[in-house]
Structure formats: C-alpha cells, structure tokens
Design a protein around this motif. Structure first.
Motif, short mmCIF file in Angstrom:
data_model
loop_
_atom_site.label_atom_id
_atom_site.label_comp_id
_atom_site.label_asym_id
_atom_site.label_seq_id
_atom_site.Cartn_x
_atom_site.Cartn_y
_atom_site.Cartn_z
N SER A 258 0.85 -1.19 0.00
CA SER A 258 0.00 0.00 0.00
C SER A 258 0.89 1.24 0.00
CB SER A 258 -0.90 -0.02 1.23
OG SER A 258 -0.13 0.36 2.35
N PRO A 259 0.35 2.35 -0.48
CA PRO A 259 1.19 3.55 -0.64
C PRO A 259 1.78 4.03 0.67
CG PRO A 259 -1.06 3.91 -1.46
CD PRO A 259 -1.02 2.56 -0.88
N GLY A 260 1.13 3.72 1.76
CA GLY A 260 1.62 4.21 3.04
C GLY A 260 2.90 3.54 3.49
N ARG B 290 5.70 2.83 1.79
CA ARG B 290 6.94 3.02 1.02
C ARG B 290 8.08 3.33 1.97
NH1 ARG B 290 5.89 6.71 -4.12
NH2 ARG B 290 8.12 6.93 -3.96
N PRO B 291 9.25 2.81 1.68
CA PRO B 291 10.36 3.04 2.61
C PRO B 291 10.73 4.52 2.63
CG PRO B 291 11.15 2.06 0.56
CD PRO B 291 9.66 2.08 0.48
N PRO B 292 11.12 5.01 3.78
CA PRO B 292 11.50 6.41 3.83
C PRO B 292 12.73 6.66 2.97
CG PRO B 292 11.93 5.32 5.94
CD PRO B 292 11.27 4.32 5.05
N SER B 293 12.74 7.76 2.27
CA SER B 293 13.86 8.02 1.38
C SER B 293 14.39 9.42 1.62
CB SER B 293 13.43 7.87 -0.07
OG SER B 293 12.26 8.64 -0.29
N ALA B 294 14.31 9.83 2.88
CA ALA B 294 14.64 11.23 3.19
C ALA B 294 16.09 11.57 2.86
CB ALA B 294 14.37 11.51 4.65
N ASP B 295 16.97 10.58 2.89
CA ASP B 295 18.39 10.91 2.66
C ASP B 295 18.61 11.48 1.26
OD1 ASP B 295 17.56 8.66 4.07
OD2 ASP B 295 18.93 7.34 2.97
N PHE C 208 17.09 13.76 0.02
CA PHE C 208 16.72 15.17 -0.02
C PHE C 208 17.61 16.04 0.87
CE2 PHE C 208 13.11 12.87 -1.39
CZ PHE C 208 12.56 13.64 -2.37
N ASP C 209 18.76 15.50 1.26
CA ASP C 209 19.57 16.24 2.21
C ASP C 209 20.14 17.52 1.62
OD1 ASP C 209 19.22 15.08 4.59
OD2 ASP C 209 20.80 13.59 4.35
N ASP D 167 14.98 11.76 -8.04
CA ASP D 167 15.86 12.88 -7.69
C ASP D 167 17.33 12.61 -7.94
OD1 ASP D 167 14.51 15.35 -6.53
OD2 ASP D 167 13.35 13.68 -5.75
#
Lengths: 705, 172
Positions: free
Chosen positions: A48-50, A52-57, A59-60, A429
C-alpha cells in the motif's frame, strides 16, 4: 537568361541514417535502466502507498535537518529559497523546470540583469550570453548566432517572443532591426545553445532564444523613461498597467527611439528610428489560475538607413545608393492555458504576424498564421509526458528587382508538426532521462524527424551533470529554394559581369547531429559555475556550386548542399556573489569550426570557419555602492574574424544609477568606452556597407509607480 | 509599487538561482500544526493510536515528514505518515495535506471522503482555505506563511491554539 544546368553537382553517396545508431544505443541504455529501476522498486510498489520506505536521505539539502527541528515561530523566519541553480526555464522541455535540472546548455537573462545592463536593444543584451556570437554590421543590422555560422542571415538560431517565432522563412534568419519590445516588460530571456528541435521544430539547430514578457499582473502601475545621448540619440517609453475586476489585468505601452549612424570612412547612413506600441491582457477566468486567457499584440513603424551597392542594367552596371528603408509590422496573439495541477494541463495558441520591409533592393511582405497546441500529463509515478501539434501558414510577397528575383514572387509555405517528449525518472531525484521526437512536414523537403535523448544526473542538490544526443535540421529558406536568382555587383568594374547566385528548388535540409555534455555546480551559496562541451557534426550544409556551362558567365553559382563540417567548443560561465553588495559574473567561450566543401563549390563557402570568434571572454561586475546607488561595469574580449578581416577587440561598458526618490532612477551609461570606433562584422550576400561601433554615452530618467 | 503577487510556487530571487527549502519547511509546519491543534477525543480510536498525517499530490514533503516521524511524537503519540496515491486510498487521519500536484478531481474526491471528519485539511493553492480547506500555505517575502479558516476548523471540532492563530492570517 537560360537556366543553368546542374552538371557541376557531384553526386555524393547519400549518408545512411547515421543518427539512428547513437540514438538507438542511448534509448536502449535508457530503456534497460528504466526497467531495472522499476524492477528494483516493485516490492515497495506492490504494497500500500503508506508503506513506502523512507527516502529522506535523497533530499539532504544543506541545513534542512536543522529546519525540521525548528519551532513554529522560528519557521516563520526561515528563507524559503537561498541562491542556487534553480532559476526557472521552460525552453528546454516546454514545461516549467529549473536550470539545475535541465539537460541542456541554458543561460537565463533575468529582468534584473536587463535593468542593470547598458544595452538598449535585444541583440546587445545577448552579448552577455556564453556561447553566442553577437556582432553589429551597422547601427541597425546584426549578426547573431550560437555556436558558429554567424552572418546577417545566420540561419541556425531560432528566436521566439512569447511563443511567436520571429525566425523568417524568407531568408532563414532573424531581422533584428524589426524585433523589439519594452525591455522593462521582459520577464526573462532563456537561451539554449545546442539543438532544441525536438520541441521547437526545424531551424532550432544551434540554439533557441525565447523572450518571455511579464504577465500583466506583474506590470501593474505606470512606467516612464526618457533619455538621450551621443549614439542613442533620443528615446522615450511609457507603459500603464491596470485591472478590471479581480481577474482581468492589462497593460499598454508605447516607445520610440532614434539611433545615430555608425562610423565608416566612406560615410555612414545607417540610422535606426522606430516607434512601437502594444498591449497585453491576462484574464484569470476562475481567479485561481486554472483557466487563463492571454491576448497580446504589437505594432511598429520605422525607418532604417542603408547604403547598398547594387548591379544595374546600364553602364556603369552598378551604383551605390544611400536609402531610407521604411519598415512596419505587427502581430496579434491569443493563448488559452488550462492548468489542472503542476504536472497536467494544456495550452492552445493562435497568432498572426505581419512584416513588411520596403528596401528597394530586397523588399517584401510576409504574413504568418500559426496554431499551436500542447498538452502535458503524468503517465505514472515515473513518467511525465509533453506532446503537441502545430501548423503554420506563411505567405510571402516579394518585390522583384534587377538584382534579386524570387520566383514565383508570391509563395506559400505550409508546415505541419507534432512532437512527443517523455521525461522518465530513472532514479528519483538522481537520474532523469528525457527522450522525444518532432515530426514535421513542409512543402519543400517533406517530412523531417528531429529526435533527442537527454540524461541528467543529480549527484546532490548542488550539482548536476548532463549528456545529450540530438538531430536537428535547417530547412531551406524561400530565397534559397525557388526559381529566382541574386545578381552581385560586377566582378570587373564597368562590365556587365555579374556574379549570379541561382536558387535551387531541389535544395535539401541541412542536418546536424549534436553530442553535448555539461556539468554545473554550486559549491557554496555564493558561487556557481556551469560548463558545457559540444561536438557538432553537420551534413548537407549550403554551398554555392559553380555552374559549368559555357553558355553562362563563369561566375554563376547554384545553391547546393555539398559541404560537411564539424564544430566543437567549450563554454564556461560563473557567478560569484563576493559580498552582499557586489556580484561578479562572466564566461569564457571557445569555438573551433572545420568545414569541408566539395569540389566545384565557391571558394567562400568555407568562410564561416573564420566569421565567428574562436575565443570570447566576458566579465561583469554589479556593485551596490549604497542603497540608492548602483555601479555596473562589463568588459568583453572578442577574437579576430580572419575571413572578414575584422581585428580582435576589447570593450568596456559602464553604468552608474542613482535613486534619489523611491520611484525615480537616474542613470548615466557609457558604451564601448575603450575605443573611438571598431568594426565588428561585414555584410554577407547583399552588398551593404558595414559601419563601425562608436563610443557612446547616454543618460536616462526612469519613473516607476 | 504594486504588491508582489502571492505565488504557490517558490518565489524567485531576482538575479540568481536558488535552492528551495520549501518542502522541509512545510513538513516542519505540518508537524507543528499537530502540536498546536487539539482534536476531539473521538478522533483517536484508542489511547495508543498513532497520530496520522496523510499526503496527496505532494511527494517531496513526505520524506521530510517521515524523518520527523522516526523519532518525533505528538501529544505522546507516535506519528505515522501515509502517502496517498489516489483519493480512494484515503483513510481517517488527523492531518491531510493536499499538495499542488493533486488534480482538481482528486481534490474534490478526497474532500468528499473527508466530509465532516475532524481532519485538519491543509493545502498550498491560492484560495484553498476560503473554499475547501482549513489551513493554506503561501509564500510572501521569501517566507512560508499560512492562512487559517477558523470557522471551518470550529465546525469540525478542531481547537486551534491562540499561538497558532496569532501567527496566521485569519480568513475569510
């Protein structure tokens, strides 16, 4: 006169479609990369869309971690944008993007750069752009090109103003003396070096210039400017912007200028006087910018001075005349823009454009009607599509003279085109691929296909690298492709031995295969640089082939496609905010051209090798001496032009502006301060006397309210 | 001088490229909204239920929120971030952020599904707080500001702290 035969044209083996191989390889690589990226993503996508693994790195951005820890009061004090590469551009892909993400050599002249420049017309503004070659032929004629092949009829650079092409199919090129607008109302000028044919169509071979004026909502209020000087004799401009209700904004403007003659030891007669007026209306139908209508139009009327040497039917078979050339023109444009979201929307645009030049030796009337539709949408999470359809109808009515005959004198040219471009996110990105193709049909050369593949890699928010491969064509102009001819003044004075250039209805399109690489980075908030490299391979370049026929004069030529060539170059530009009040920027551009004309072509065909400077350096300093005082200096080095015998030069411009009151700005500007006068270029094809650029000083008073 | 128009897209400095920190700032704001708004008790099925923030049409804010969620908490509750691909994915949550990439149809459909649930609906398109939402981001003077439709919040049983109201522009 009998039409000469075609015997001199050496049959050249038709090149197989050389562009297919590199294009295919690039597409195959991209396709497999996309498939790989999708496969790697599949397990997450299936959930489910919720989840998804976090991919914050990914966007540093420097300092964003600190932002996340701020409390609500501190957040209100954080600057949203800090200096970087993210200047907006739309020319590369026909949709909103930024310089940092663009897989092309882009330079943007912003309204602030225009305000602080010493230029009073569009070609002079373009001198600050790396990779362009700008030279003045006389006070009202320019040679402007990108990446070589400069000339008055430089035919490989496409120029548009608010989506209206000002590249004329008559001589293939831009008549810069007719192109202008209120410089204050220009939002930005986007310049792409390299092909832009996949979205913009034929003739966007070596570059595209898009002049974009401000929305009427950004030009509310009054603007007035008056000024005068030694070369820019006198000029005035007036604009008023207002609104009716909440969603309807408009502006109207008028301007006039009178430019002095240049310098020539033989005497100059090349003044430039034009009056111009126009309007723009922007109507936001639902007041939330979903549906917007734009209407705009301009009208101009002016005269230019010209000294032509033309052949005559009677002794002495040539004469030199100083003439006033009236010119006028106008356009009307309507555009409907519908925006569903940032990723989806369409626009539909119509325009009509008329130009008339009453040059007694090469006069004409040109009417263009153009319809353009474009649509963009998100295909899936990774793909953004832009596609479009367009039609253009051109009618040309030329005035036959003894020296120039375009036959038939009244011609039509119809153009139909379609393009599709897909921007694929290979790694979010990090890696973006843009692939697309334009198919175009014209009356003379039939179908033309102009594909491109562009890859951009973002190693971080502060750098990007890109590579591109494209094919573009330059279609024959009406003047090249008809049954007429151009007579030159006699080769031997006092005899009717006119060198003659015959047009050729079988002329084919010139072709370019372009390989480009670029890198841009911003190591600190204050410093950024941009490097572009290119290698261009041309085929079927225009030549003038000797007509080997004993029945005609030996100096009789016929237009052909018998030259190949390679050009390569480097363009490095940089921008440094040395202090809060002092900014330095500049570029270095190198260009090398190698042309190979087939046997039997005119000895001048390889001249473009020496008509664009090999080295150019530009430096600009913008210094705020005080809150109300600005001091700007720009210096430029331009290499010699061996084939035109133009020496190298260094020039310096300066501007001092003072704002004694909030609405008033007074400025003194000096142009070409280092020398009394200098030649920059000579005329080609038509024997028009060139003049030299003179030192000039002018003053302005500007009122904005 | 005419006032600079408010644009949903990052404001551009005049002569210079920019790095936009818009998404990080908005993520931090969304987290703070959770701290300065009080939800009615029925908004949480149990005392251990997490605090749920859903996003649609704005993928670039989500990573920052996920970073905050990893070790942050709101009123003693852990934070769950839900990225909604379509309006049909909507499940009850506490904050719903409708980004500018959402299409008009998606926006209408998800608002229909939200109905009168006590959800703090946040947007970033002009006029959003006046028409459909409660909070709307806008950019002015290179800072992110927000407007609050206090009446709409009250109707949904959301209590907004005085501090948050003081920092906002009240509409309509």
């Amino acid at each position: 006169m009998r039409e000469p035969s075609d015997s001199s044209r050496e049959p050249r083996p038709r090149a197989p479609r050389r562009w297919l191989l590199p294009a295919g390889v690039l597409l195959a690589v991209a396709w497999s990369a996309a498939a790989f990226a999708q496969a790697a993503d599949a397990p997450a996508g299936a959930d489910s869309p919720g989840e998804r693994p976090p991919s914050a790195d990914l966007f540093d951005v420097a300092g964003t971690d600190d932002i996340l820890k701020l409390d609500i009061e501190q957040l209100g004090r954080v600057d949203v944008v800090v200096p970087s590469l993210d200047l907006p551009v739309t020319t590369v892909s026909r949709q909103q993007s930024t310089v940092g993400r663009s897989p092309a050599a882009v330079f943007v002249i912003t309204s602030e750069m225009i305000r602080r420049s010493t230029a009073r017309n569009i070609p002079d503004l373009l001198r600050m752009v790396p990779g362009l070659q700008v030279a003045r032929i006389d006070a009202n004629k320019w040679a402007v090109t990108s990446r070589g092949f400069n000339g008055r009829f430089a035919n490989k650079l496409l120029v548009q103003i608010d989506g209206r092409t000002v590249y004329t199919p008559l001589f293939a090129g831009v008549f810069w003396d007719m192109q202008d607008t209120l410089l204050e109302d220009i939002e930005r000028i986007e310049v792409i070096r390299g092909p832009g044919a996949t979205v913009w169509g034929a003739n966007a071979v070596n570059g595209v210039i898009n002049i974009i004026t401000k929305d009427a909502r950004d030009t509310q209020g009054a603007y007035a400017q008056v000024g005068g000087g030694t070369e820019e004799r006198d000029f005035a401009a007036l604009r008023y912007g207002g609104s009716v209700g909440e969603g309807f904004r408009y502006r109207v403007y008028g301007k006039y200028f009178n430019r002095d003659d240049g310098y020539s030891p033989l005497g100059a007669f090349d003044h430039w006087r034009v009056g111009r007026g126009g309007f723009r209306m922007d109507w936001d139908l639902d007041r939330c910018r979903v549906d917007q209508l734009t209407f705009q139009g301009d009208y101009f009327d002016g005269t230019t001075g010209v000294v032509n040497t033309v052949p005559t039917p009677a002794f002495p078979y040539e004469q030199t005349l100083a003439e006033q050339t009236p010119m006028q023109g106008g356009n009307l444009l309507a555009r409907w823009t519908h925006t569903d979201s940032e990723d989806a929307g369409f626009s539909l645009q119509f325009y009509y454009d008329h130009m008339a030049d009453r040059d007694p030796n090469a006069g004409y009337d040109q009417d263009v009607f153009d319809v353009d539709f474009q649509d963009r949408f998100r295909l899936d999470a990774r793909q953004q599509i832009v596609w479009g359809l367009g039609s253009r109808w051109v009618r040309l009515d030329s005035l036959p003279t003894f020296s120039l005959v375009i036959d038939p004198a009244i011609q039509r040219r119809d153009l139909y085109s379609a393009f599709l471009q897909d921007q694929i996110t290979l790694v979010e990105d990090r890696l973006l691929l843009t692939a697309g193709c334009k198919g175009e049909h014209n009356d003379f050369t039939g179908f033309e296909f102009q594909p491109t593949a562009r890859l951009v890699w973002l190693p971080g928010e502060r750098a990007s690298a890109w590579a591109a491969f494209s094919r573009a064509v330059r279609t024959p102009s009406m003047a090249e492709s008809n049954n007429g001819r151009l007579l030159q003044p006699p080769a031997v004075s006092g005899t009717p031995s006119f060198p003659t250039l015959w047009a050729n209805t079988d002329m084919r399109s010139e072709e370019l295969l372009a390989y480009e690489l670029g890198y841009r980075a911003q190591p600190s908030d204050a410093f950024s640089w941009d490097l572009a490299l290119f290698y261009n391979v041309y085929d079927r370049l225009r030549t003038f082939n000797f007509v080997n026929d004993p029945m005609v004069d030996p100096l009789t030529f016929r237009v052909g496609n018998d030259m190949t060539g390679e050009t390569y170059g480097v363009e490095l530009s940089w921008n440094w905010k040395a202090t809060e009040h002092w900014r330095l920027s500049g570029y270095y551009a190198f260009l090398q051209m190698q042309l190979h004309a087939a046997q039997g072509t005119a000895p001048t065909d390889e001249n473009p090798e020496g008509s664009s400077p090999q080295n150019q350096v530009y430096v600009q300093s913008s210094w705020d001496l005080a809150d109300d005082l600005e001091f700007d200096v720009s210096a430029q080095y331009v290499d010699s032009l061996p084939s035109l015998s133009i020496p190298r030069y260094i020039t310096l411009d300066a501007r001092l502006a003072w704002r004694p009151r909030r609405h008033l700005e007074l400025a003194v500007v000096g142009q070409s301060l280092l020398e009394g006068h200098r030649p920059e270029f000579t005329s080609d094809l038509l024997s028009t006397r060139n003049t030299e650029v003179q030192r000039g000083v002018y003053a302005t008073a500007t009122w904005r309210h | 001088m005419p006032a600079r128009s408010v644009s949903p897209v990052a404001a551009q400095t005049s002569d210079w490229g920019v790095i936009s920190r818009e998404y990080a700032i908005k993520a931090a704001y969304l987290y703070n909204f959770g701290r300065y708004v009080t939800w009615p008790p029925e908004a949480f099925p149990s005392t251990a239920a997490p605090f749920v923030i859903s996003l649609i049409g704005q993928d670039r804010t989500a990573p920052y929120l996920e970073k905050i969620a990893r070790d942050g908490e709101i009123a003693g509750r852990s934070i769950v971030v839900q990225r909604l691909g379509t309006a049909e994915d909507f499940r009850p949550c506490h904050i719903l952020f409708i980004g500018r990439h959402a299409t008009a149809e998606q926006r209408l459909e998800i608002l229909r599904r939200v109905g009168n649930l006590p959800v703090l609906v946040v947007g970033e398109t002009p006029g959003f707080a006046q028409q459909d939402g409660i909070v709307n981001f806008y950019i002015a003077g290179n800072k992110i500001r927000f407007e609050i439709n206090h009446e709409a919040a009250k109707q949904k049983g959301l209590r907004i702290s005085a501090k948050l109201l003081a920092l906002s522009k009240i509409v309509p």
